[in-house]
Design a protein around this motif. Structure first.
Motif, PDB file in Angstrom:
ATOM      1  N   PRO A 170       0.833  -1.203   0.000  1.00  0.00           N
ATOM      2  CA  PRO A 170       0.000   0.000   0.000  1.00  0.00           C
ATOM      3  C   PRO A 170       0.869   1.253   0.000  1.00  0.00           C
ATOM      4  CG  PRO A 170      -0.007  -1.030   2.168  1.00  0.00           C
ATOM      5  CD  PRO A 170       0.717  -1.966   1.257  1.00  0.00           C
ATOM      6  N   GLN A 171       0.399   2.269  -0.686  1.00  0.00           N
ATOM      7  CA  GLN A 171       1.143   3.525  -0.796  1.00  0.00           C
ATOM      8  C   GLN A 171       0.515   4.583   0.106  1.00  0.00           C
ATOM      9  OE1 GLN A 171       3.970   3.926  -2.443  1.00  0.00           O
ATOM     10  NE2 GLN A 171       3.931   1.851  -3.296  1.00  0.00           N
ATOM     11  N   THR A 172       1.326   5.179   0.968  1.00  0.00           N
ATOM     12  CA  THR A 172       0.834   6.247   1.847  1.00  0.00           C
ATOM     13  C   THR A 172       0.786   7.541   1.048  1.00  0.00           C
ATOM     14  OG1 THR A 172       1.782   5.187   3.800  1.00  0.00           O
ATOM     15  CG2 THR A 172       1.244   7.530   3.967  1.00  0.00           C
ATOM     16  N   VAL A 173      -0.421   8.111   0.925  1.00  0.00           N
ATOM     17  CA  VAL A 173      -0.600   9.326   0.124  1.00  0.00           C
ATOM     18  C   VAL A 173      -0.928  10.542   0.986  1.00  0.00           C
ATOM     19  CG1 VAL A 173      -1.270   8.061  -1.947  1.00  0.00           C
ATOM     20  CG2 VAL A 173      -3.034   8.720  -0.307  1.00  0.00           C
ATOM     21  N   ILE A 174      -1.325  10.292   2.242  1.00  0.00           N
ATOM     22  CA  ILE A 174      -1.580  11.396   3.179  1.00  0.00           C
ATOM     23  C   ILE A 174      -0.960  11.021   4.518  1.00  0.00           C
ATOM     24  CG2 ILE A 174      -3.304  12.827   4.352  1.00  0.00           C
ATOM     25  CD1 ILE A 174      -5.287  12.086   2.168  1.00  0.00           C
ATOM     26  N   MET A 175      -0.254  11.953   5.117  1.00  0.00           N
ATOM     27  CA  MET A 175       0.314  11.729   6.444  1.00  0.00           C
ATOM     28  C   MET A 175       0.282  13.040   7.221  1.00  0.00           C
ATOM     29  SD  MET A 175       4.080  10.225   7.491  1.00  0.00           S
ATOM     30  CE  MET A 175       3.805   8.707   6.581  1.00  0.00           C
ATOM     31  N   ASP A 176      -0.320  12.975   8.407  1.00  0.00           N
ATOM     32  CA  ASP A 176      -0.419  14.173   9.265  1.00  0.00           C
ATOM     33  C   ASP A 176      -1.085  15.335   8.545  1.00  0.00           C
ATOM     34  OD1 ASP A 176       0.853  12.858  11.378  1.00  0.00           O
ATOM     35  OD2 ASP A 176       2.821  13.382  10.597  1.00  0.00           O
ATOM     36  N   GLY A 177      -2.096  15.032   7.732  1.00  0.00           N
ATOM     37  CA  GLY A 177      -2.836  16.084   7.044  1.00  0.00           C
ATOM     38  C   GLY A 177      -2.134  16.669   5.840  1.00  0.00           C
ATOM     39  N   ASN A 178      -1.021  16.063   5.427  1.00  0.00           N
ATOM     40  CA  ASN A 178      -0.264  16.555   4.275  1.00  0.00           C
ATOM     41  C   ASN A 178      -0.219  15.486   3.179  1.00  0.00           C
ATOM     42  OD1 ASN A 178       0.589  19.095   5.473  1.00  0.00           O
ATOM     43  ND2 ASN A 178       1.909  17.841   6.784  1.00  0.00           N
ATOM     44  N   ILE A 179      -0.293  15.921   1.934  1.00  0.00           N
ATOM     45  CA  ILE A 179      -0.233  15.000   0.799  1.00  0.00           C
ATOM     46  C   ILE A 179       1.213  14.566   0.567  1.00  0.00           C
ATOM     47  CG2 ILE A 179      -0.587  14.746  -1.687  1.00  0.00           C
ATOM     48  CD1 ILE A 179      -2.911  16.684  -1.472  1.00  0.00           C
ATOM     49  N   ILE A 180       1.420  13.248   0.441  1.00  0.00           N
ATOM     50  CA  ILE A 180       2.745  12.701   0.144  1.00  0.00           C
ATOM     51  C   ILE A 180       2.829  12.479  -1.364  1.00  0.00           C
ATOM     52  CG2 ILE A 180       4.402  10.884   0.686  1.00  0.00           C
ATOM     53  CD1 ILE A 180       3.545  12.568   3.091  1.00  0.00           C
ATOM     54  N   TRP A 193      -7.990  13.056  -8.197  1.00  0.00           N
ATOM     55  CA  TRP A 193      -8.595  11.791  -7.747  1.00  0.00           C
ATOM     56  C   TRP A 193      -8.657  11.734  -6.235  1.00  0.00           C
ATOM     57  CZ3 TRP A 193      -6.469   8.092  -4.590  1.00  0.00           C
ATOM     58  CH2 TRP A 193      -7.172   6.885  -4.480  1.00  0.00           C
ATOM     59  N   LEU A 194      -7.587  12.184  -5.573  1.00  0.00           N
ATOM     60  CA  LEU A 194      -7.516  12.116  -4.115  1.00  0.00           C
ATOM     61  C   LEU A 194      -8.609  12.971  -3.472  1.00  0.00           C
ATOM     62  CD1 LEU A 194      -6.030  11.097  -1.623  1.00  0.00           C
ATOM     63  CD2 LEU A 194      -4.476  13.042  -1.824  1.00  0.00           C
ATOM     64  N   TYR A 195      -8.773  14.194  -3.960  1.00  0.00           N
ATOM     65  CA  TYR A 195      -9.811  15.073  -3.395  1.00  0.00           C
ATOM     66  C   TYR A 195     -11.208  14.516  -3.660  1.00  0.00           C
ATOM     67  CZ  TYR A 195      -6.350  18.671  -2.346  1.00  0.00           C
ATOM     68  OH  TYR A 195      -5.276  19.360  -1.816  1.00  0.00           O
ATOM     69  N   THR A 196     -11.395  13.889  -4.821  1.00  0.00           N
ATOM     70  CA  THR A 196     -12.696  13.282  -5.131  1.00  0.00           C
ATOM     71  C   THR A 196     -13.011  12.140  -4.170  1.00  0.00           C
ATOM     72  OG1 THR A 196     -12.466  13.839  -7.475  1.00  0.00           O
ATOM     73  CG2 THR A 196     -14.059  12.128  -6.921  1.00  0.00           C
ATOM     74  N   GLU A 197     -12.004  11.291  -3.901  1.00  0.00           N
ATOM     75  CA  GLU A 197     -12.210  10.163  -2.987  1.00  0.00           C
ATOM     76  C   GLU A 197     -12.456  10.644  -1.568  1.00  0.00           C
ATOM     77  OE1 GLU A 197     -12.416   6.820  -3.847  1.00  0.00           O
ATOM     78  OE2 GLU A 197     -12.520   7.797  -5.815  1.00  0.00           O
ATOM     79  N   LEU A 198     -11.755  11.685  -1.147  1.00  0.00           N
ATOM     80  CA  LEU A 198     -11.984  12.234   0.190  1.00  0.00           C
ATOM     81  C   LEU A 198     -13.405  12.782   0.317  1.00  0.00           C
ATOM     82  CD1 LEU A 198      -8.601  14.089   0.872  1.00  0.00           C
ATOM     83  CD2 LEU A 198      -9.477  12.075   2.070  1.00  0.00           C
ATOM     84  N   GLU A 199     -13.890  13.401  -0.753  1.00  0.00           N
ATOM     85  CA  GLU A 199     -15.260  13.919  -0.746  1.00  0.00           C
ATOM     86  C   GLU A 199     -16.271  12.780  -0.621  1.00  0.00           C
ATOM     87  OE1 GLU A 199     -18.146  16.790  -3.465  1.00  0.00           O
ATOM     88  OE2 GLU A 199     -16.065  16.435  -4.062  1.00  0.00           O
ATOM     89  N   LYS A 200     -16.011  11.667  -1.304  1.00  0.00           N
ATOM     90  CA  LYS A 200     -16.895  10.500  -1.194  1.00  0.00           C
ATOM     91  C   LYS A 200     -16.947   9.976   0.234  1.00  0.00           C
ATOM     92  CE  LYS A 200     -16.181   8.740  -5.909  1.00  0.00           C
ATOM     93  NZ  LYS A 200     -15.593   7.614  -6.693  1.00  0.00           N
ATOM     94  N   LEU A 201     -15.796  10.032   0.916  1.00  0.00           N
ATOM     95  CA  LEU A 201     -15.716   9.524   2.286  1.00  0.00           C
ATOM     96  C   LEU A 201     -16.152  10.560   3.311  1.00  0.00           C
ATOM     97  CD1 LEU A 201     -12.271   7.664   2.029  1.00  0.00           C
ATOM     98  CD2 LEU A 201     -14.549   6.642   2.011  1.00  0.00           C
ATOM     99  N   GLY A 202     -16.472  11.752   2.846  1.00  0.00           N
ATOM    100  CA  GLY A 202     -16.924  12.802   3.754  1.00  0.00           C
ATOM    101  C   GLY A 202     -15.837  13.314   4.672  1.00  0.00           C
ATOM    102  N   ALA A 203     -14.603  13.385   4.170  1.00  0.00           N
ATOM    103  CA  ALA A 203     -13.475  13.816   4.993  1.00  0.00           C
ATOM    104  C   ALA A 203     -12.738  14.960   4.325  1.00  0.00           C
ATOM    105  CB  ALA A 203     -12.514  12.651   5.216  1.00  0.00           C
TER     106      ALA A 203
END
Length: 286
Positions: A170-180, A193-203
């Motif tokens: 698995p690839q870590t793409v967010i850590m401590d609120g920052n995009i990796i 894509w990342l912002y779209t997925e976060l919106e789907k998850l309500g975060a």
């Protein structure tokens, strides 16, 4: 006062020397140690302690002794790689302590292990009954390797002839609120894509402690706010449900039509889709 200052300077110097020497020796020195590495580590530490506090001594001699022991340790590792006999002499050999389900008491006494110590080592492997073990080997570094009897081994997908997908790291793409960015590139995804997925998850990204993309390309996150429930990814289960519904519809069409040609077509495609579902089920079951 001068003595304290001298100790301070020596401590800093030998801390750096010890760090560099340990880095030079490698990870083995800080993992499970062989007999030689154990002795070498104690000796290097003793030399450093004496050189730091022994103000009347020349601290350059102490640094030289540490470097010498570091070089000797590296040479021993190199010789161990080249010669099995040398490796066995330095690192020792494994000892069989359980064979064919029976404890070899003589070997256990030879290694000066009690049955309580053997039981403790087995418990570290989540084995609580000695009678469950078919074979056990006491490794040179003090840990135990155990093979359970066949009837006591847990079932695996292979035993059940189940097909399982290969999984990637698995690839870590967010850590401590920052995009990796490095992890995002490795996963083949982009910020959009990342912002779209976060919106789907309500975060929101600022509330994400860690976010990872798995081998299926799905985003999983852990939030700072543990009171917020994050929904599980639904793409694969939804796709599987859609495929099953389509296959069922094709079978219904085959049963409801009176045209033999159409019936054969629907039946053929229903069977093909069923085979596809069986092949994809390990990947789509979540």
């Amino acid at each position: 006062m001068d003595g304290f200052i001298e100790v301070f300077y020596r401590s800093i110097i030998f801390l750096i020397v010890l760090f560099l020497t340990t880095k030079l020796i490698g990870k083995k020195q800080i993992s499970q140690l062989s007999f030689f590495e154990y002795v070498s580590g104690i000796t290097i530490g003793s030399i450093a302690g004496e050189a730091i506090t022994g103000l009347e001594k020349n601290y350059l001699q102490g640094a030289g002794a540490i470097i010498l022991f570091g070089i000797v340790t590296i040479l021993v590792d190199v010789l161990s790689l080249k010669s099995k006999y040398f490796r066995d002499a330095i690192e020792g050999k494994g000892t069989v302590i359980i064979k064919d389900g029976k404890i070899l008491e003589d070997n256990l006494k030879k290694e000066r292990y009690t049955i309580d110590e053997l039981s403790a080592l087995l418990r570290q492997k989540n084995i609580f009954k000695v009678t469950d073990v078919e074979f056990a080997l006491l490794e040179p570094r003090g840990n135990i390797t155990a093979l359970l009897k066949k009837e006591n081994r847990p079932l695996t997908p292979k035993d059940l002839e189940m097909k399982m997908p290969n999984e990637k790291e698995p690839q870590t793409v967010i850590m401590d609120g920052n995009i990796i960015e490095e992890g995002l590139r490795a996963s083949g995804k982009g910020r959009g894509w990342l912002y779209t997925e976060l919106e789907k998850l309500g975060a929101i990204i600022d509330n994400v402690f860690i976010g990872q993309v798995d081998s299926y390309g799905e985003l999983t996150i852990d939030l700072y706010d543990d009171k917020i429930q994050v929904p599980a990814p639904q793409q694969r289960p939804l796709l599987l449900a859609t495929l099953k519904k389509t296959q069922a519809d094709l079978e219904i069409f085959a049963l409801s039509t009176e045209c033999e040609k159409s019936k054969a077509m629907y039946k053929k495609n229903a069977d093909l889709l069923q085979d596809t579902i069986e092949n994809l089920s390990p990947y789509l079951n979540g």
